[in-house]
Motif scaffolding. Structure first.
Motif, PDB file in Angstrom:
ATOM      1  N   THR A  33      -0.709 -14.690   6.374  1.00 34.48           N
ATOM      2  CA  THR A  33      -1.243 -13.516   7.094  1.00 34.48           C
ATOM      3  C   THR A  33      -1.232 -12.264   6.220  1.00 34.48           C
ATOM      4  N   HIS A  54      -1.193  -5.710  -7.425  1.00 29.50           N
ATOM      5  CA  HIS A  54      -2.606  -6.036  -7.180  1.00 29.50           C
ATOM      6  C   HIS A  54      -2.972  -5.651  -5.757  1.00 29.50           C
ATOM      7  N   SER A 106       7.955  -7.471   1.381  1.00 30.95           N
ATOM      8  CA  SER A 106       7.327  -7.082   0.114  1.00 30.95           C
ATOM      9  C   SER A 106       7.230  -5.575  -0.120  1.00 30.95           C
ATOM     10  N   LYS A 146      13.863 -10.561  -5.978  1.00 32.27           N
ATOM     11  CA  LYS A 146      12.803 -11.291  -6.689  1.00 32.27           C
ATOM     12  C   LYS A 146      13.336 -11.948  -7.965  1.00 32.27           C
ATOM     13  N   ASP A 174      -2.358 -11.438  -0.117  1.00 34.06           N
ATOM     14  CA  ASP A 174      -2.645 -12.517  -1.065  1.00 34.06           C
ATOM     15  C   ASP A 174      -2.906 -13.837  -0.348  1.00 34.06           C
ATOM     16  N   ARG A 202       5.217 -17.060  11.310  1.00 34.54           N
ATOM     17  CA  ARG A 202       6.429 -16.945  12.117  1.00 34.54           C
ATOM     18  C   ARG A 202       6.029 -16.501  13.513  1.00 34.54           C
ATOM     19  N   LEU A 205       4.312 -17.321  -0.772  1.00 33.94           N
ATOM     20  CA  LEU A 205       3.946 -15.898  -0.864  1.00 33.94           C
ATOM     21  C   LEU A 205       4.692 -15.048   0.161  1.00 33.94           C
ATOM     22  N   TYR A 211      14.719  -5.060  -3.462  1.00 33.09           N
ATOM     23  CA  TYR A 211      13.576  -5.973  -3.517  1.00 33.09           C
ATOM     24  C   TYR A 211      13.485  -6.622  -4.897  1.00 33.09           C
TER      25      TYR A 211
HETATM   26  P1  NDP Z   1       2.208  -8.872   2.254  1.00 38.58           P
HETATM   27  O1  NDP Z   1       3.301  -7.941   2.598  1.00 38.58           O
HETATM   28  O2  NDP Z   1       0.789  -8.487   2.490  1.00 38.58           O
HETATM   29  O3  NDP Z   1       2.471 -10.273   3.005  1.00 38.58           O
HETATM   30  C1  NDP Z   1       3.764 -10.800   3.185  1.00 38.58           C
HETATM   31  C2  NDP Z   1       3.691 -12.069   4.012  1.00 38.58           C
HETATM   32  O4  NDP Z   1       5.000 -12.609   4.159  1.00 38.58           O
HETATM   33  C3  NDP Z   1       3.125 -11.874   5.419  1.00 38.58           C
HETATM   34  O5  NDP Z   1       2.254 -12.942   5.712  1.00 38.58           O
HETATM   35  C4  NDP Z   1       4.389 -11.962   6.288  1.00 38.58           C
HETATM   36  O6  NDP Z   1       4.139 -12.445   7.578  1.00 38.58           O
HETATM   37  C5  NDP Z   1       5.188 -12.998   5.521  1.00 38.58           C
HETATM   38  N1  NDP Z   1       6.617 -13.008   5.880  1.00 38.58           N
HETATM   39  C6  NDP Z   1       7.491 -11.989   5.721  1.00 38.58           C
HETATM   40  N2  NDP Z   1       8.701 -12.371   6.156  1.00 38.58           N
HETATM   41  C7  NDP Z   1       8.597 -13.645   6.592  1.00 38.58           C
HETATM   42  C8  NDP Z   1       9.512 -14.589   7.164  1.00 38.58           C
HETATM   43  N3  NDP Z   1      10.780 -14.299   7.386  1.00 38.58           N
HETATM   44  N4  NDP Z   1       9.054 -15.817   7.491  1.00 38.58           N
HETATM   45  C9  NDP Z   1       7.756 -16.128   7.290  1.00 38.58           C
HETATM   46  N5  NDP Z   1       6.844 -15.286   6.767  1.00 38.58           N
HETATM   47  C10 NDP Z   1       7.264 -14.054   6.417  1.00 38.58           C
HETATM   48  O7  NDP Z   1       2.411  -9.264   0.692  1.00 38.58           O
HETATM   49  P2  NDP Z   1       1.325  -9.567  -0.456  1.00 38.58           P
HETATM   50  O8  NDP Z   1       0.305 -10.487   0.065  1.00 38.58           O
HETATM   51  O9  NDP Z   1       0.931  -8.289  -1.094  1.00 38.58           O
HETATM   52  O10 NDP Z   1       2.248 -10.310  -1.527  1.00 38.58           O
HETATM   53  C11 NDP Z   1       2.448 -11.729  -1.489  1.00 38.58           C
HETATM   54  C12 NDP Z   1       3.703 -12.080  -2.256  1.00 38.58           C
HETATM   55  O11 NDP Z   1       3.576 -11.671  -3.610  1.00 38.58           O
HETATM   56  C13 NDP Z   1       4.990 -11.422  -1.761  1.00 38.58           C
HETATM   57  O12 NDP Z   1       6.033 -12.328  -1.965  1.00 38.58           O
HETATM   58  C14 NDP Z   1       5.151 -10.209  -2.671  1.00 38.58           C
HETATM   59  O13 NDP Z   1       6.495  -9.822  -2.732  1.00 38.58           O
HETATM   60  C15 NDP Z   1       4.640 -10.789  -3.970  1.00 38.58           C
HETATM   61  N6  NDP Z   1       4.078  -9.851  -4.906  1.00 38.58           N
HETATM   62  C16 NDP Z   1       3.077  -8.998  -4.514  1.00 38.58           C
HETATM   63  C17 NDP Z   1       2.473  -8.168  -5.414  1.00 38.58           C
HETATM   64  C18 NDP Z   1       1.394  -7.222  -5.019  1.00 38.58           C
HETATM   65  O14 NDP Z   1       1.107  -6.299  -5.791  1.00 38.58           O
HETATM   66  N7  NDP Z   1       0.740  -7.423  -3.886  1.00 38.58           N
HETATM   67  C19 NDP Z   1       2.887  -8.178  -6.845  1.00 38.58           C
HETATM   68  C20 NDP Z   1       3.904  -9.143  -7.148  1.00 38.58           C
HETATM   69  C21 NDP Z   1       4.468  -9.942  -6.217  1.00 38.58           C
HETATM   70  P3  NDP Z   1       3.922 -11.471   8.868  1.00 38.58           P
HETATM   71  O15 NDP Z   1       2.433 -11.268   8.943  1.00 38.58           O
HETATM   72  O16 NDP Z   1       4.474 -12.291   9.971  1.00 38.58           O
HETATM   73  O17 NDP Z   1       4.682 -10.198   8.615  1.00 38.58           O
END
Ligand code: NDP
Ligand code: GDR
Length: 323
Positions: A10, A177, A82, A151, A13, A33, A78, A147
């Protein structure tokens, strides 16, 4: 037909990765979730093509159960807490989601089927107070937030499961990104959204924190392709994914306002509440290993990214407000 399980489907990425893997002909499973309201906005357009499975990064058995049920060829982990500022107000939860959550995923893979290929979403935040410029796969880590610390744990546990159990576990060290689907609290989207609102007369000022920090900003759609490429190799490895260009927050602000013909200095104010307890001043990545081994390179540059996001926000807000 190859099966894939995406955690964090959701999120920004997850949604682009799902788009891409559906196009490639994968059967896509998305871990979500439980929530009292649906949060499927980013995947609304493909929701009928996704098989949803319910689990939580905090709940080991739920993860084992869905991995058993799906038995995917590839898992992309993913999901995480975050948003860097929240990691200071909820450091323990951040450790559970973003750090230990990775071990729960890897344990499930190890128990159910060690042939599953695993991708871990590592981050340039691990470099923090950088030890060298630009940062590569060999640059030592010095994280600057709970955070970033979580990581680093997630990264090393992925490396450890690869070395201990011979699991195909790859870690992508992705630099910032962005995209129109970026969460509203992240600085790029916060700025482009505010710029569009100001232009449309819906907002007076934009309040920001530190405008001097520099980031290496790329386009999310380009970066999910790198994730996939990492799992198609003969052996698992770690890769830096970045554009190699660094710009300050101020430059992002200036370029965004200029996109709609405005002077940022009239509209931007500093609010101390957005200043972080510890800052990451400068990030710039060297992705030459990914370029050589994966044949990956970014397609969208800084100016194009600003334009994509400002125009998207402007058109969306105009439509939503009947202007
Ligand atoms: P988002 O914050 O947009 O998405 C995070 C996702 O994690 C959501 O789908 C959220 O679900 C889910 N989530 C959070 N907690 C839980 C949990 N306890 N159980 C199940 N699902 C959970 O992040 P991005 O798409 O931007 O990033 C993707 C990944 O890449 C992350 O791990 C981030 O830390 C990492 N990252 C991102 C970068 C960036 O610049 N975007 C750079 C480097 C790493 P819900 O919708 O339910 O909240
Ligand atoms: P970051 O992204 O912390 O790099 O983490 P964010 O967009 O939140 O901050 C970037 C820089 O902008 C400065 N800043 C502000 N940030 C926010 N959010 N809000 C403001 O008002 C503001 N004003 C100035 C910050 O201080 C910072 O220097 C992102 C996340 O996607 C992580 O999950 C990911 O791992 C890293 O990128 C790589």
């Amino acid at each position: 037909m190859k099966k894939v399980l995406i955690t964090g489907i959701t999120g920004q990425d997850g949604s682009y990765l799902a788009d891409m893997l559906l196009e490639k002909g994968y059967k896509v499973y998305g871990m979500v979730r439980r929530s009292s309201v649906e949060k499927l906005d980013r995947i609304e357009h493909i929701r009928d093509k996704i098989n949803f499975v319910q689990a939580d990064l905090l709940d080991q058995l739920s993860i084992i159960t869905i991995i058993k049920q799906v038995n995917p060829d590839e898992v992309y982990n993913l999901a995480a807490m975050s948003f860097v500022p929240t990691s200071w107000s909820q450091p323990v939860l951040t450790g559970e989601f973003t750090g230990i959550g990775v071990t729960r995923m890897l344990e499930a893979v190890r128990l159910v089927n060690k042939d599953i290929r695993f991708y871990q979403a590592s981050s340039s935040e691990m470099f923090g107070k950088v030890k060298e410029i630009p940062q590569t796969e060999n640059t030592p880590f010095h994280p600057r937030s709970p955070y970033g610390v979580a990581k680093v744990y997630g990264h090393y546990i992925t490396v450890n499961y690869r070395e201990s159990y011979d699991i195909f576990a790859a870690s992508g060290i992705l630099f910032n990104h962005e995209s129109p689907r970026r969460g509203l609290e992240f600085v790029t989207k916060k700025v482009t959204n505010a710029v569009a609102k100001i232009k449309l007369g819906l907002l007076d000022y934009l309040y920001l924190g530190n405008m001097d920090s520099k980031r290496d900003w790329g386009f999310s759609k380009d970066y999910v392709e790198a994730m996939w490429l990492m799992l198609q190799q003969d052996k698992p490895d770690d890769f830096v994914i970045a554009t190699g260009e660094s710009h300050s927050v101020k430059e992002w602000v200036q370029a965004s306002f200029e996109c709609l013909g405005m002077d940022w200095e009239k509209y931007v104010k500093i609010d101390q509440k957005f200043i972080r307890p510890a800052e990451v001043d400068l990030l710039v990545g060297d992705s030459s290993k990914a370029q050589k081994v994966l044949g990956w390179k970014p397609k969208v540059n800084f100016d194009q990214l600003v334009k994509i996001m400002v125009e998207y926000d402007y058109n969306q807000l105009k439509k939503a407000n009947n202007i």
